[in-house]
Design an enzyme around this catalytic site. Structure first.
Site, short mmCIF file in Angstrom:
data_model
loop_
_atom_site.label_atom_id
_atom_site.label_comp_id
_atom_site.label_asym_id
_atom_site.label_seq_id
_atom_site.Cartn_x
_atom_site.Cartn_y
_atom_site.Cartn_z
N HIS A 1 3.67 -2.24 3.22
CA HIS A 1 3.62 -0.88 2.69
C HIS A 1 4.89 -0.45 1.95
O HIS A 1 6.00 -0.78 2.36
CB HIS A 1 3.38 0.12 3.84
N ASP B 1 0.83 -1.21 0.00
CA ASP B 1 0.00 0.00 0.00
C ASP B 1 0.86 1.26 0.00
O ASP B 1 2.05 1.24 0.31
CB ASP B 1 -0.86 0.04 1.27
#
Length: 447
Positions: free
Chosen positions: A333, A147
């Site tokens: 992430h 992400d």
């Protein structure tokens, strides 16, 4: 509902903002053209500010970056689309605020809205909405995604993925793409799957329905300034908006991508219905690395050892046979050096624990991950047996077809192993991509 469980995650949105350096319309910064997206200017360093005219020239057509999105007053296409779907959206009231404060929210125990934040529900209660994707159907398979990109320090991480012949799914924030458009282009040209992570990275269930629509629409339909997969490879992010009157687009979903991941997993059936109307399928996760927490004021006690333990918990489960029937998905992430180095550190252990590590689309055996249909991913079987080539066909002005591909080389050269600058595309077929970009730059000039 008390907010303590969730509110600390506001800081991740702040970190996304702080990790980006706005490059839109800044006088005196280097100005890069289409072909500049594929080269390394002399002395250029990661995260050096630059001005990219296609983005800068169109920024006024999009919501303010890093602010919750609303439909632009002059965007009649967005207004018309919203009017056409709003009657089908469930009448579910917003919850809390967009920073994740749910103080005072009283939510029924029977979970009528399938609110993931409260219950981890992934099977909608409302009719006509597909279930969320939270596992990989293939046994001993890890859905590999990240992400919050694109991040301007990601070259070492992307270089590592390339050295391992590994593709991943990158869930990009629209505001980040506006800030770092060429970094987004590297993900595309490296052959990763690019999906939606909203415009501003706020809690979606707290927004009014029209604003939820805008968060997804401006990151998926225009692809944050027109960065559909095809346009990104062409280097044409903001030359023109998608033409809703072109027949093949009118018959397709407005979104270029097929998948999105809601920030913080905050979703209910109202948000799902809006996303579904835009052709977007929800992707969630079963394991959370919480890698973003290290070094944040709201999680002062989070340590690298905590994150190691989160990764190790999933690895231990894999070794115990938890995924012998169906695989899983982990949340990680592309946020900062720590989160990406953590991914690099654990990749060999993940490879040992799982039989297969694949992008989300590949794990679902979806060979056309973008609505345009001109990009082909390998099937699951092809990917796991070593065929990792992504191919793309573009139809140009004279209706001839130009093909490009992005593949992983089993034995990267020494130069391919070097970390490049933010505009280095170290694919084995970089010359083909340069040719493609040059052709489309010339074609764009005639529009």
């Amino acid at each position: 509902m008390a907010s303590s469980t969730y509110r600390h995650r506001d800081m991740k949105t702040a970190l996304c903002v702080l990790s980006a350096f706005a490059v839109l319309g800044v006088n005196g910064l280097p100005d890069f053209s289409v072909t500049d997206a594929t080269i390394s200017p002399p002395g250029e360093k990661e995260c050096s500010a630059y001005y990219y005219a296609p983005v800068g020239n169109a920024v006024a057509s999009f919501p303010t970056i890093w602010q919750p999105a609303t439909i632009m007053p002059s965007d009649t296409n967005a207004q018309a689309k919203w009017e056409s779907i709003k009657q089908y959206i469930p009448d579910i009231a917003p919850k809390g605020n967009t920073d994740g404060n749910f103080d005072g929210v009283v939510y029924p125990a029977d979970d009528p809205d399938c609110w993931w934040t409260a219950t981890k529900c992934v099977t909608p209660k409302a009719q006509g909405i597909p279930a969320d994707i939270a596992i990989m159907p293939e046994p001993r398979t890890l859905g590999y995604g990240f992400d919050d990109g694109p991040n301007c320090t990601h070259n070492a991480f992307y270089d590592y993925l390339k050295s391992q012949n590994q593709k991943a799914t990158m869930f990009f924030i629209g505001s980040n793409v506006m800030n770092w458009p060429l970094e987004a282009q590297r993900a595309i040209t490296d052959g990763h799957e690019v999906c939606v992570h909203t415009w501003s990275h706020h809690y979606l269930t707290a927004m009014e329905s029209e604003d939820v629509f805008a968060e997804l629409y401006y990151t998926s339909s225009h692809q944050a300034c027109g960065w559909s997969h095809t346009n990104m490879l062409q280097g044409k992010e903001c030359l023109q908006p998608l033409d809703r009157n072109v027949p093949h687009l009118a018959d397709a979903f407005l979104s270029s991508n097929r998948f999105y991941q809601p920030p913080f997993g905050d979703i209910d059936d109202r948000v799902r219905a809006i996303a579904n109307a835009l052709g977007l399928r929800t992707v969630l996760w079963k394991y959370d690395s919480d890698d973003w927490q290290v070094g944040t004021p709201t999680s002062p006690t989070a340590t690298p050892q905590d994150i190691d333990a989160n990764y190790q918990r999933m690895i231990d489960d894999a070794q115990k046979g938890a995924f012998d029937t169906a695989g899983t998905i982990i949340l990680a992430h592309e946020l900062n050096d720590f989160t990406m180095q953590e991914a690099i550190k654990f990749y060999p252990k993940l490879k040992a624990a799982f039989a297969h590590i694949v992008p989300i689309a590949v794990g679902l055996n979806i060979t056309h991950p973008y609505v345009e249909g001109n990009t082909t991913f390998p099937t699951f079987e092809q990917y796991i047996t070593g065929s990792m080539t992504l191919s793309t066909n573009f139809t140009i002005a004279n209706n001839s077809v130009l093909s490009t591909s992005s593949s992983s080389s089993p034995s990267p050269t020494q130069s391919e192993k070097k970390s490049g600058s933010i505009r280095t595309l170290e694919s084995s077929n970089a010359s083909h991509l340069l040719l493609a970009l040059a052709v489309f730059a010339a074609a764009a000039a005639t529009l």
